[in-house]
Design a protein around this motif. Structure first.
Motif, PDB file in Angstrom:
ATOM      1  N   ILE A  85       7.600  -4.124  -0.759  1.00  7.30           N
ATOM      2  CA  ILE A  85       6.183  -4.035  -1.101  1.00  7.30           C
ATOM      3  C   ILE A  85       5.955  -4.827  -2.378  1.00  7.30           C
ATOM      4  O   ILE A  85       6.677  -4.642  -3.375  1.00  7.30           O
ATOM      5  CB  ILE A  85       5.740  -2.570  -1.291  1.00  7.30           C
ATOM      6  N   ASP A  86       4.990  -5.717  -2.359  1.00  4.20           N
ATOM      7  CA  ASP A  86       4.667  -6.482  -3.555  1.00  4.20           C
ATOM      8  C   ASP A  86       4.081  -5.560  -4.616  1.00  4.20           C
ATOM      9  O   ASP A  86       3.149  -4.793  -4.348  1.00  4.20           O
ATOM     10  CB  ASP A  86       3.646  -7.577  -3.237  1.00  4.20           C
ATOM     11  N   PRO A  87       4.558  -5.643  -5.849  1.00  2.64           N
ATOM     12  CA  PRO A  87       3.992  -4.821  -6.933  1.00  2.64           C
ATOM     13  C   PRO A  87       2.704  -5.443  -7.459  1.00  2.64           C
ATOM     14  O   PRO A  87       2.357  -6.582  -7.133  1.00  2.64           O
ATOM     15  CB  PRO A  87       5.085  -4.867  -7.997  1.00  2.64           C
ATOM     16  N   GLU A  88       2.002  -4.697  -8.271  1.00  2.15           N
ATOM     17  CA  GLU A  88       0.923  -5.283  -9.047  1.00  2.15           C
ATOM     18  C   GLU A  88       1.521  -6.207 -10.095  1.00  2.15           C
ATOM     19  O   GLU A  88       2.624  -5.983 -10.590  1.00  2.15           O
ATOM     20  CB  GLU A  88       0.090  -4.192  -9.716  1.00  2.15           C
ATOM     21  N   ASN A  89       0.784  -7.242 -10.449  1.00  2.00           N
ATOM     22  CA  ASN A  89       1.321  -8.254 -11.343  1.00  2.00           C
ATOM     23  C   ASN A  89       1.690  -7.654 -12.702  1.00  2.00           C
ATOM     24  O   ASN A  89       0.882  -6.994 -13.360  1.00  2.00           O
ATOM     25  CB  ASN A  89       0.299  -9.378 -11.537  1.00  2.00           C
ATOM     26  N   ASN A  90       2.951  -7.890 -13.093  1.00  2.00           N
ATOM     27  CA  ASN A  90       3.474  -7.473 -14.408  1.00  2.00           C
ATOM     28  C   ASN A  90       3.312  -5.984 -14.680  1.00  2.00           C
ATOM     29  O   ASN A  90       3.134  -5.572 -15.833  1.00  2.00           O
ATOM     30  CB  ASN A  90       2.823  -8.285 -15.535  1.00  2.00           C
ATOM     31  N   ALA A  91       3.406  -5.165 -13.643  1.00  2.00           N
ATOM     32  CA  ALA A  91       3.246  -3.722 -13.809  1.00  2.00           C
ATOM     33  C   ALA A  91       4.559  -2.952 -13.698  1.00  2.00           C
ATOM     34  O   ALA A  91       4.570  -1.752 -13.936  1.00  2.00           O
ATOM     35  CB  ALA A  91       2.265  -3.182 -12.767  1.00  2.00           C
ATOM     36  N   ASP A  92       5.645  -3.634 -13.336  1.00  2.00           N
ATOM     37  CA  ASP A  92       6.881  -2.913 -13.038  1.00  2.00           C
ATOM     38  C   ASP A  92       8.030  -3.222 -13.989  1.00  2.00           C
ATOM     39  O   ASP A  92       9.188  -2.957 -13.679  1.00  2.00           O
ATOM     40  CB  ASP A  92       7.316  -3.214 -11.597  1.00  2.00           C
ATOM     41  N   GLY A  93       7.711  -3.761 -15.163  1.00  3.19           N
ATOM     42  CA  GLY A  93       8.752  -3.997 -16.150  1.00  3.19           C
ATOM     43  C   GLY A  93       9.649  -5.162 -15.774  1.00  3.19           C
ATOM     44  O   GLY A  93       9.321  -5.984 -14.929  1.00  3.19           O
ATOM     45  N   GLY A  94      10.801  -5.210 -16.406  1.00  2.42           N
ATOM     46  CA  GLY A  94      11.727  -6.305 -16.158  1.00  2.42           C
ATOM     47  C   GLY A  94      11.289  -7.577 -16.863  1.00  2.42           C
ATOM     48  O   GLY A  94      10.435  -7.572 -17.747  1.00  2.42           O
ATOM     49  N   GLN A  95      11.879  -8.686 -16.463  1.00  3.62           N
ATOM     50  CA  GLN A  95      11.588  -9.980 -17.074  1.00  3.62           C
ATOM     51  C   GLN A  95      10.114 -10.332 -16.879  1.00  3.62           C
ATOM     52  O   GLN A  95       9.607 -10.305 -15.761  1.00  3.62           O
ATOM     53  CB  GLN A  95      12.488 -11.042 -16.435  1.00  3.62           C
ATOM     54  N   PRO A  96       9.395 -10.657 -17.958  1.00  6.98           N
ATOM     55  CA  PRO A  96       7.971 -10.978 -17.815  1.00  6.98           C
ATOM     56  C   PRO A  96       7.747 -12.094 -16.797  1.00  6.98           C
ATOM     57  O   PRO A  96       8.430 -13.123 -16.833  1.00  6.98           O
ATOM     58  CB  PRO A  96       7.566 -11.416 -19.224  1.00  6.98           C
ATOM     59  N   GLY A  97       6.801 -11.872 -15.895  1.00 15.49           N
ATOM     60  CA  GLY A  97       6.512 -12.860 -14.865  1.00 15.49           C
ATOM     61  C   GLY A  97       7.379 -12.739 -13.634  1.00 15.49           C
ATOM     62  O   GLY A  97       7.084 -13.342 -12.600  1.00 15.49           O
ATOM     63  N   GLY A  98       8.470 -11.969 -13.710  1.00 18.05           N
ATOM     64  CA  GLY A  98       9.404 -11.865 -12.598  1.00 18.05           C
ATOM     65  C   GLY A  98       8.981 -10.896 -11.518  1.00 18.05           C
ATOM     66  O   GLY A  98       9.430 -10.990 -10.380  1.00 18.05           O
ATOM     67  N   ASN A  99       8.136  -9.917 -11.877  1.00 16.71           N
ATOM     68  CA  ASN A  99       7.654  -8.927 -10.908  1.00 16.71           C
ATOM     69  C   ASN A  99       8.805  -8.357 -10.074  1.00 16.71           C
ATOM     70  O   ASN A  99       8.826  -8.411  -8.851  1.00 16.71           O
ATOM     71  CB  ASN A  99       6.575  -9.533 -10.015  1.00 16.71           C
ATOM     72  N   ILE A 100       9.745  -7.792 -10.788  1.00 14.15           N
ATOM     73  CA  ILE A 100      10.939  -7.213 -10.192  1.00 14.15           C
ATOM     74  C   ILE A 100      10.555  -6.069  -9.258  1.00 14.15           C
ATOM     75  O   ILE A 100       9.571  -5.370  -9.486  1.00 14.15           O
ATOM     76  CB  ILE A 100      11.855  -6.737 -11.337  1.00 14.15           C
ATOM     77  N   ARG A 101      11.342  -5.890  -8.183  1.00 17.87           N
ATOM     78  CA  ARG A 101      11.076  -4.792  -7.245  1.00 17.87           C
ATOM     79  C   ARG A 101      12.334  -4.462  -6.432  1.00 17.87           C
ATOM     80  O   ARG A 101      13.327  -5.199  -6.455  1.00 17.87           O
ATOM     81  CB  ARG A 101       9.905  -5.119  -6.323  1.00 17.87           C
ATOM     82  N   ASN A 102      12.259  -3.328  -5.722  1.00 17.51           N
ATOM     83  CA  ASN A 102      13.317  -2.912  -4.805  1.00 17.51           C
ATOM     84  C   ASN A 102      12.971  -3.405  -3.408  1.00 17.51           C
ATOM     85  O   ASN A 102      11.799  -3.616  -3.080  1.00 17.51           O
ATOM     86  CB  ASN A 102      13.446  -1.391  -4.801  1.00 17.51           C
ATOM     87  N   ALA A 103      14.007  -3.565  -2.570  1.00 19.70           N
ATOM     88  CA  ALA A 103      13.785  -4.083  -1.209  1.00 19.70           C
ATOM     89  C   ALA A 103      14.910  -3.611  -0.301  1.00 19.70           C
ATOM     90  O   ALA A 103      15.935  -3.091  -0.765  1.00 19.70           O
ATOM     91  CB  ALA A 103      13.706  -5.610  -1.227  1.00 19.70           C
ATOM     92  N   PHE A 104      14.714  -3.795   1.013  1.00 16.35           N
ATOM     93  CA  PHE A 104      15.743  -3.475   2.002  1.00 16.35           C
ATOM     94  C   PHE A 104      16.096  -4.720   2.806  1.00 16.35           C
ATOM     95  O   PHE A 104      15.209  -5.489   3.200  1.00 16.35           O
ATOM     96  CB  PHE A 104      15.239  -2.427   3.009  1.00 16.35           C
TER      97      PHE A 104
END
Length: 635
Positions: free
Chosen positions: A388-407
């Motif tokens: 699932i795509d996160p909201e822009n820059n809402a999930d922490g991590g490297q700025p601009g990277g929009n880090i997330r979990n996936a399967f």
């Protein structure tokens, strides 16, 4: 005294340190003017007088004149250049260091090891960061070289048993406490700052990092891992013998060794003892032992038995479509060969399609497509993916990277149950599915994404899978990092772990979700996996597993094998795979050691894998089926 003299250059000293961002207890005082003729006799003070019996000098902020000593090493690198000198006589008080560092800013001092010197300057306490210990040093310095070629003061030997096992006095800020070097490790190191130390046949417990540093242990018998590391298994025991090694040797003549855990620096490694922001106490080596490569092997997962589902978790360290192909290939090799091509791979640290470029991009399709293609090219299955795509820059991590979990999942062996409606802000709920089984309202879906517990942090991703007619719910997680916690080697003892407040709240939400699934169907197959950023003995894991909660198969391993990450020479566990309690007797679990202990690696985390035969689910599960497999993790 020798007849030859060289006049050292005056530097900006403490003022330069401030310009470089250093923290000084006192800014500076003017250095004494040069005498004419050049003085040939020591002043009233000695180095041990300047150092004193606490971590801070009793002369901080004052000018001192003509301290005698022998130059033991020169730091010619970076913007914090200077030299160490040491009094070869001393006062026989183990609390007082006989060494000092002379800070010359960005100028390389015109001295060399073996020079006999008289040094004048301003005493300052330099801190490499907030909450860290300080280093007593001289700024605004001038010096006189009285002669060269002197024997260096004997180095303090760090044989096993030399460093106290107790780590530090407790009760708050230790900065002004009298040093007790025979009792506490941090006091032992502080009492020896800037002095020459020596370790022989040192075992490597932390691999060479990208900044040309590694970790050894002075206590090889203390909490050893089977592969040569040092296991971190308790807040009460940070492993006092860990010691960082950097080199002062010419880089073009003596390249830094590329070492893995379990390797050795055979012979003598010695140099002055320093203190830095990253890792604490460090030997600035003027002599390096010979690197002995002991050939640490990389692991491979056991093959699952017929009817077993294999689920893995892997933190792929900021992977994005902007990463080079070699990064994808290395990760793909680990998935296809090291993990044996699991049916399901829970991924952490997947970035968006242009990585750290901060332009509003949040999609990660190209990142995941490239990884899936690389796995197939490495001989693995043709994985499909969900995220699932996160909201822009809402999930922490490297700025601009929009880090997330996936399967990733293998559609030839397992099906993903797609239920539309999951997005960045819609919470997944537990609903009743076919035959009374627990099901998800959306799949994939995020657990309570609007809760404050996930502020600036990755939201857990829940997915519903079907394997041989059985439902399996997998949650992949990446809890908030330990950034902001006070370091083990800092002034606060014991250190405050401020970040765990948020992790505990996150764990509570994931635990509540898992409980909902199991309340709806006590025989549900639930896997909670990922980078939980906390230890197996932490409160975070207790929230998830305590009071009849999820089962942690890592605890079935011997204590010295419960790790999948290395930090500052400590082999520790940050990633975990937890399962529903009824799966505890039928779960095989492995940590596949392909990354953390190696200088050449695809990620800083080792992946893990579970193998189990899922329960059929629903309240009518046959009890004989639950007991069918025993403990496959023991094979």
């Amino acid at each position: 005294m020798a007849l030859s003299h060289r006049r050292g250059r005056r530097t900006a000293g403490a003022a330069t340190a401030l310009a470089l961002g250093a923290s000084l207890v006192t800014a500076s005082a003017a250095a004494p003017a040069a005498a004419d003729p050049v003085p040939a006799e020591p002043g009233e003070l000695r180095i041990h007088d300047v150092q004193g019996t606490t971590r801070t000098s009793p002369h901080a902020g004052r000018a001192v004149a003509d301290l005698p000593g022998i130059v033991t090493a020169v730091n010619p690198y970076g913007s914090a250049r200077g030299f160490w000198f040491q009094d070869p006589e001393g006062d026989d008080d183990p609390r007082t260091s006989e060494g000092l560092f002379v800070f010359t800013g960005s100028s390389t001092p015109d001295v060399e090891a073996g020079d006999e010197v008289l040094v004048s300057g301003t005493v300052a306490e330099y801190s490499p960061g907030a909450g860290l210990q300080t280093i007593t040093q001289l700024g605004d310095a001038s010096w006189t070289v009285l002669g060269g070629g002197r024997d260096l003061p004997e180095a303090v030997g760090l044989a096993p048993g030399t460093v106290p096992e107790a780590y530090a006095p407790e009760g708050g800020d230790i900065g002004d406490l009298p040093l007790e070097p025979d009792t506490y490790a941090l006091d032992f190191w502080a009492a020896g700052e800037h002095m020459r130390v020596r370790i022989e046949d040192a075992r490597v417990v932390g691999p060479t990092d990208p900044y040309a540093a590694l970790w050894v242990t002075t206590e090889p018998g203390h909490n050893p891992t089977p592969r040569g590391g040092t296991a971190y298994g308790s807040y009460a025991d940070p492993n006092s013998g860990r010691l960082k090694i950097e080199s002062l040797l010419p880089r073009d003549q003596a390249p830094f060794p590329q070492a893995d855990v379990g390797d050795e620096l055979a012979g003598v490694t010695e140099g002055p003892l320093y203190y830095g922001r990253y890792g604490g106490y460090v030997v600035k080596a003027t002599t390096m032992g010979e690197h002995v490569d002991n050939g640490l092997p990389r692991g491979t997962a056991a093959e699952p038995r017929d009817g077993e589902l294999s689920v893995a978790t892997y933190n792929v360290e900021n992977l994005s479509a902007a990463s080079d192909q070699a990064a994808f290939d290395r990760l793909a090799e680990g998935i296809a060969d090291g993990l044996g091509a699991p049916d399901i791979v829970a991924l952490e640290e997947i970035q968006d399609d242009n990585g750290p470029t901060d332009d509003g991009t949040v999609t990660a399709g190209r990142t995941l497509d490239r990884l899936a293609e690389a796995v197939a090219a490495a001989g693995g299955p043709d994985y499909e993916w969900r995220q699932i795509d996160p909201e822009n820059n809402a999930d922490g991590g490297q700025p601009g990277g929009n880090i997330r979990n996936a399967f990733l999942f293998d559609p030839e062996s397992v099906s993903f149950v797609d239920r539309p409606g999951g997005d960045a802000t819609t919470p997944v709920e537990v609903v009743e599915g076919d035959g009374g089984r627990a099901a998800l309202s959306v799949s994939p879906g995020r657990i309570e994404p609007g809760d404050d517990a996930w502020l600036d942090s990755r939201k857990p991703l829940a997915g519903e899978f079907e394997f041989e007619g059985r439902t399996v719910v997998v949650v992949t997680n990446h809890f908030t990092s330990k950034g902001g916690d006070q370091p083990l080697h800092g002034l606060a003892q014991p250190p405050e772990r401020a970040s765990e407040v948020q992790r505990n709240a996150q764990a509570g939400l994931v635990r509540a979700f898992a409980d909902e699934v199991l309340d709806a169907d006590p025989a549900a197959n639930v896997v909670v996996a990922g980078d939980l950023n906390d230890f197996s003995f932490s409160r975070t894991l207790e929230v998830l597993t305590g009071d009849g909660g999820l089962y942690n198969p890592m605890l079935d391993l011997p204590e010295g094998e419960r790790y999948n990450y290395l930090f500052d020479g400590n082999s520790q566990a940050l990633d975990h795979m937890l399962v529903a309690p009824r799966l505890s007797g039928r779960t095989g679990y492995e940590i596949v050691r392909i990354n953390a202990e190696f200088h050449d690696r695809a990620s800083d985390h080792d992946p893990q894998i579970l193998r189990f035969r899922p329960l059929s689910g629903s309240r009518g599960t046959d009890a004989r089926e639950e007991a069918h497999y025993g403990r496959p993790g023991r094979r």
